[in-house]
Design a protein around this motif. Structure first.
Motif, PDB file in Angstrom:
ATOM      1  N   LEU A  86       0.826  -1.210   0.000  1.00  0.00           N
ATOM      2  CA  LEU A  86       0.000   0.000   0.000  1.00  0.00           C
ATOM      3  C   LEU A  86       0.856   1.253   0.000  1.00  0.00           C
ATOM      4  O   LEU A  86       1.948   1.297   0.595  1.00  0.00           O
ATOM      5  N   LYS A  87       0.337   2.281  -0.661  1.00  0.00           N
ATOM      6  CA  LYS A  87       1.014   3.568  -0.784  1.00  0.00           C
ATOM      7  C   LYS A  87       0.124   4.656  -0.196  1.00  0.00           C
ATOM      8  O   LYS A  87      -1.101   4.496  -0.163  1.00  0.00           O
ATOM      9  N   PRO A  88       0.699   5.767   0.222  1.00  0.00           N
ATOM     10  CA  PRO A  88      -0.132   6.870   0.739  1.00  0.00           C
ATOM     11  C   PRO A  88      -1.204   7.313  -0.254  1.00  0.00           C
ATOM     12  O   PRO A  88      -2.307   7.695   0.163  1.00  0.00           O
ATOM     13  N   GLU A  89      -0.926   7.223  -1.538  1.00  0.00           N
ATOM     14  CA  GLU A  89      -1.920   7.630  -2.542  1.00  0.00           C
ATOM     15  C   GLU A  89      -3.079   6.650  -2.664  1.00  0.00           C
ATOM     16  O   GLU A  89      -4.050   6.921  -3.376  1.00  0.00           O
ATOM     17  N   ASP A  90      -3.018   5.522  -1.964  1.00  0.00           N
ATOM     18  CA  ASP A  90      -4.158   4.593  -1.916  1.00  0.00           C
ATOM     19  C   ASP A  90      -5.180   5.016  -0.865  1.00  0.00           C
ATOM     20  O   ASP A  90      -6.248   4.420  -0.762  1.00  0.00           O
ATOM     21  N   THR A  91      -4.852   6.026  -0.083  1.00  0.00           N
ATOM     22  CA  THR A  91      -5.763   6.506   0.952  1.00  0.00           C
ATOM     23  C   THR A  91      -7.053   7.015   0.326  1.00  0.00           C
ATOM     24  O   THR A  91      -7.034   7.863  -0.570  1.00  0.00           O
ATOM     25  N   ALA A  92      -8.178   6.467   0.788  1.00  0.00           N
ATOM     26  CA  ALA A  92      -9.487   6.832   0.241  1.00  0.00           C
ATOM     27  C   ALA A  92     -10.562   6.068   1.002  1.00  0.00           C
ATOM     28  O   ALA A  92     -10.260   5.170   1.794  1.00  0.00           O
ATOM     29  N   VAL A  93     -11.806   6.430   0.725  1.00  0.00           N
ATOM     30  CA  VAL A  93     -12.936   5.584   1.133  1.00  0.00           C
ATOM     31  C   VAL A  93     -13.147   4.574   0.014  1.00  0.00           C
ATOM     32  O   VAL A  93     -13.251   4.953  -1.160  1.00  0.00           O
ATOM     33  N   TYR A  94     -13.191   3.314   0.377  1.00  0.00           N
ATOM     34  CA  TYR A  94     -13.375   2.242  -0.606  1.00  0.00           C
ATOM     35  C   TYR A  94     -14.804   1.743  -0.554  1.00  0.00           C
ATOM     36  O   TYR A  94     -15.342   1.468   0.525  1.00  0.00           O
ATOM     37  N   TYR A  95     -15.394   1.612  -1.735  1.00  0.00           N
ATOM     38  CA  TYR A  95     -16.778   1.167  -1.864  1.00  0.00           C
ATOM     39  C   TYR A  95     -16.837  -0.085  -2.729  1.00  0.00           C
ATOM     40  O   TYR A  95     -16.099  -0.196  -3.713  1.00  0.00           O
ATOM     41  N   CYS A  96     -17.740  -0.988  -2.380  1.00  0.00           N
ATOM     42  CA  CYS A  96     -18.053  -2.043  -3.326  1.00  0.00           C
ATOM     43  C   CYS A  96     -19.408  -1.738  -3.941  1.00  0.00           C
ATOM     44  O   CYS A  96     -20.250  -1.075  -3.336  1.00  0.00           O
ATOM     45  N   ALA A  97     -19.573  -2.225  -5.150  1.00  0.00           N
ATOM     46  CA  ALA A  97     -20.787  -1.953  -5.905  1.00  0.00           C
ATOM     47  C   ALA A  97     -21.148  -3.168  -6.740  1.00  0.00           C
ATOM     48  O   ALA A  97     -20.275  -3.947  -7.121  1.00  0.00           O
ATOM     49  N   ALA A  98     -22.440  -3.304  -7.019  1.00  0.00           N
ATOM     50  CA  ALA A  98     -22.922  -4.435  -7.801  1.00  0.00           C
ATOM     51  C   ALA A  98     -23.746  -3.933  -8.974  1.00  0.00           C
ATOM     52  O   ALA A  98     -24.432  -2.913  -8.878  1.00  0.00           O
ATOM     53  N   VAL A  99     -23.655  -4.647 -10.064  1.00  0.00           N
ATOM     54  CA  VAL A  99     -24.390  -4.287 -11.273  1.00  0.00           C
ATOM     55  C   VAL A  99     -24.952  -5.557 -11.899  1.00  0.00           C
ATOM     56  O   VAL A  99     -24.279  -6.587 -11.931  1.00  0.00           O
ATOM     57  N   ARG A 100     -26.181  -5.472 -12.375  1.00  0.00           N
ATOM     58  CA  ARG A 100     -26.788  -6.622 -13.040  1.00  0.00           C
ATOM     59  C   ARG A 100     -26.053  -6.924 -14.338  1.00  0.00           C
ATOM     60  O   ARG A 100     -25.660  -6.031 -15.065  1.00  0.00           O
ATOM     61  N   GLY A 101     -25.890  -8.205 -14.597  1.00  0.00           N
ATOM     62  CA  GLY A 101     -25.237  -8.583 -15.842  1.00  0.00           C
ATOM     63  C   GLY A 101     -23.846  -9.110 -15.592  1.00  0.00           C
ATOM     64  O   GLY A 101     -23.321  -9.057 -14.482  1.00  0.00           O
ATOM     65  N   GLY A 102     -23.235  -9.612 -16.649  1.00  0.00           N
ATOM     66  CA  GLY A 102     -21.958 -10.298 -16.509  1.00  0.00           C
ATOM     67  C   GLY A 102     -20.730  -9.427 -16.677  1.00  0.00           C
ATOM     68  O   GLY A 102     -19.628  -9.845 -16.358  1.00  0.00           O
ATOM     69  N   ARG A 103     -20.877  -8.196 -17.156  1.00  0.00           N
ATOM     70  CA  ARG A 103     -19.690  -7.384 -17.410  1.00  0.00           C
ATOM     71  C   ARG A 103     -19.375  -6.476 -16.233  1.00  0.00           C
ATOM     72  O   ARG A 103     -20.207  -6.250 -15.370  1.00  0.00           O
ATOM     73  N   VAL A 104     -18.148  -5.945 -16.222  1.00  0.00           N
ATOM     74  CA  VAL A 104     -17.689  -5.060 -15.148  1.00  0.00           C
ATOM     75  C   VAL A 104     -17.453  -3.668 -15.734  1.00  0.00           C
ATOM     76  O   VAL A 104     -16.413  -3.421 -16.351  1.00  0.00           O
ATOM     77  N   PRO A 105     -18.386  -2.746 -15.529  1.00  0.00           N
ATOM     78  CA  PRO A 105     -18.161  -1.379 -16.014  1.00  0.00           C
ATOM     79  C   PRO A 105     -17.081  -0.688 -15.186  1.00  0.00           C
ATOM     80  O   PRO A 105     -16.884  -1.007 -14.012  1.00  0.00           O
ATOM     81  N   ARG A 106     -16.410   0.263 -15.792  1.00  0.00           N
ATOM     82  CA  ARG A 106     -15.407   1.048 -15.050  1.00  0.00           C
ATOM     83  C   ARG A 106     -15.960   2.400 -14.633  1.00  0.00           C
ATOM     84  O   ARG A 106     -15.279   3.150 -13.930  1.00  0.00           O
ATOM     85  N   LYS A 107     -17.166   2.712 -15.049  1.00  0.00           N
ATOM     86  CA  LYS A 107     -17.797   3.975 -14.670  1.00  0.00           C
ATOM     87  C   LYS A 107     -18.754   3.732 -13.514  1.00  0.00           C
ATOM     88  O   LYS A 107     -19.643   2.882 -13.601  1.00  0.00           O
ATOM     89  N   TYR A 108     -18.604   4.521 -12.441  1.00  0.00           N
ATOM     90  CA  TYR A 108     -19.416   4.265 -11.265  1.00  0.00           C
ATOM     91  C   TYR A 108     -20.900   4.491 -11.538  1.00  0.00           C
ATOM     92  O   TYR A 108     -21.757   3.898 -10.879  1.00  0.00           O
ATOM     93  N   GLU A 109     -21.216   5.334 -12.506  1.00  0.00           N
ATOM     94  CA  GLU A 109     -22.631   5.628 -12.807  1.00  0.00           C
ATOM     95  C   GLU A 109     -23.396   4.399 -13.300  1.00  0.00           C
ATOM     96  O   GLU A 109     -24.633   4.373 -13.265  1.00  0.00           O
ATOM     97  N   GLU A 110     -22.697   3.404 -13.745  1.00  0.00           N
ATOM     98  CA  GLU A 110     -23.346   2.235 -14.322  1.00  0.00           C
ATOM     99  C   GLU A 110     -23.707   1.171 -13.290  1.00  0.00           C
ATOM    100  O   GLU A 110     -24.319   0.169 -13.639  1.00  0.00           O
ATOM    101  N   TYR A 111     -23.347   1.384 -12.035  1.00  0.00           N
ATOM    102  CA  TYR A 111     -23.631   0.392 -11.009  1.00  0.00           C
ATOM    103  C   TYR A 111     -24.984   0.656 -10.354  1.00  0.00           C
ATOM    104  O   TYR A 111     -25.406   1.800 -10.195  1.00  0.00           O
TER     105      TYR A 111
END
Length: 124
Positions: A86-111
């Motif tokens: 881990l690096k200092p730049e990894d500091t953040a609030v981490y969230y998990c999210a789920a989306v219907r379907g088999g693909r993994v979007p990289r845009k948070y708006e799609e979850y």
């Protein structure tokens, strides 16, 4: 409806490790892919890693590739994010999210569903 609950955040020194968990409850048998995102103060929420369902194909942001590993335990309905070096730049609030379907979007708006987040702080 899918409920997500993250845990495992905390304070760690640079070079250390943490494992985040995302416990998922669902009353349906719908297919959901799971993603991990993070948001640092003053910055946009960014994609960290994701895993498809049911194939379990994984995806990573370039900034964490080789250091973070996403995995899942089907029996426990839980997705993990193992974070090493881990690096200092990894500091953040981490969230998990789920989306219907088999693909993994990289845009948070799609979850479709989000957990409440867990704080990760890496000191230098």
């Amino acid at each position: 409806q899918v409920q997500l609950a993250e845990s495992g955040g905390g304070l760690v020194q640079a070079g250390g490790s943490l494992r985040l968990s995302c416990a998922r409850s669902s009353r349906t048998f719908s297919v959901y892919a799971t993603g991990w995102f993070r948001q640092a103060p003053g910055k946009e929420r960014e994609f960290v890693a994701g895993i498809t369902w049911p194939a379990g194909v994984t995806y990573y942001a370039d900034s964490v590739k080789g250091r973070f590993t996403i995995s899942r335990d089907n029996a426990k309905n839980t997705v993990y994010l193992q974070m090493n070096s881990l690096k200092p730049e990894d500091t953040a609030v981490y969230y998990c999210a789920a989306v219907r379907g088999g693909r993994v979007p990289r845009k948070y708006e799609e979850y479709d569903f989000w957990g409440q987040g867990t704080q990760v702080t890496v000191s230098s």
